[in-house]
Design an enzyme around this catalytic site. Sequence first.
Site, short mmCIF file in Angstrom:
data_model
loop_
_atom_site.label_atom_id
_atom_site.label_comp_id
_atom_site.label_asym_id
_atom_site.label_seq_id
_atom_site.Cartn_x
_atom_site.Cartn_y
_atom_site.Cartn_z
CG ASP A 28 -0.52 -0.38 2.86
OD1 ASP A 28 0.50 -0.20 2.95
OD2 ASP A 28 -1.25 -0.11 3.34
CG ASP A 52 6.03 5.36 7.14
OD1 ASP A 52 5.36 6.93 7.06
OD2 ASP A 52 5.76 5.13 8.38
CG LEU A 62 9.02 -2.09 -0.61
CD1 LEU A 62 7.86 -2.90 -0.70
CD2 LEU A 62 8.78 -1.08 -1.13
NE ARG A 103 -6.63 -3.51 7.32
CZ ARG A 103 -5.47 -3.56 7.53
NH1 ARG A 103 -4.14 -2.82 6.22
NH2 ARG A 103 -4.28 -3.89 8.16
P1 IMP Z 1 7.45 0.90 6.75
O1 IMP Z 1 8.09 -0.30 7.42
O2 IMP Z 1 7.63 2.45 7.45
O3 IMP Z 1 7.75 2.09 4.95
O4 IMP Z 1 6.35 1.11 7.01
C1 IMP Z 1 4.82 -0.33 6.25
C2 IMP Z 1 3.62 0.04 6.57
O5 IMP Z 1 3.54 0.71 7.71
C3 IMP Z 1 3.02 0.13 5.09
O6 IMP Z 1 2.55 -1.21 4.91
C4 IMP Z 1 1.47 0.75 6.07
O7 IMP Z 1 0.82 -1.20 6.36
C5 IMP Z 1 1.86 1.08 7.29
N1 IMP Z 1 1.86 2.49 6.99
C6 IMP Z 1 2.90 3.50 7.08
N2 IMP Z 1 2.31 4.42 6.78
C7 IMP Z 1 0.70 4.61 6.53
C8 IMP Z 1 -0.10 5.33 6.67
O8 IMP Z 1 -0.38 7.00 6.55
N3 IMP Z 1 -1.62 4.96 6.82
C9 IMP Z 1 -1.61 3.49 6.92
N4 IMP Z 1 -0.29 2.32 7.09
C10 IMP Z 1 0.58 3.23 6.87
MG MG Z 2 1.27 -2.62 5.30
#
Ligand code: IMP
Ligand code: MG
Length: 177
Positions: free
Chosen positions: A101, A104, A109, A166
Amino acid sequence: MDISQKKQRLEYQEEDIRKRVAELGKQITKDYEGKNLMVIPLLKGGFIFAADLIRTIPLKLAVEFITTSSYGNSFESSRNVQVLKGLDRDISDFDVLIVDDIVDSGTTLKAITQYIKDKNPRSVKTCTMLDKPSRRVVEITPDYCGYEVEDVFIVGYGLNYGDHYRNIPYIFSVETE
Ligand code: IMP
Ligand code: MG
């Protein structure tokens, strides 16, 4: 968590999303013609986007799911990515496209890309509906991306707020304080 008390802003409406997803699908179709595509959505957040995306890709493709650890009810991303349900088949013949999705901090990833690479597929690329580059902690850029967003909390189109929302078909932001 009740969202109705929070300030909300529409970011992308259904029609915008549909068009953008179709553009991504077209590009991916072009890039994967003659390859052996396997799409791997990350659950739970990636399932809505992935379901729409693969229906714009008229190629023979396989789908497998991976479940990663989630946010829970907090707004801070976990720095410790867990694979709750991984792959239980050989993927060495496939060109893998990981679909999520949003990127962040990038931790999820990046970790999942490494998890897939360790299984020696023919190739690995990433595709996310959204990207929040200002929040990046580790170095990673999705190969395909729908939209870049500001540092705001995003909900809908697969993205959750607590346990819910969702299923909202458009993308909106909420005030988190
Ligand atoms: P990362 O590992 O910090 O890149 O976070 C990735 C995961 O955090 C994504 O797959 C989302 O499920 C969740 N996430 C990050 N930002 C948001 C947001 O603004 N709203 C909802 N879920 C988020
Ligand atoms: Mg996620």
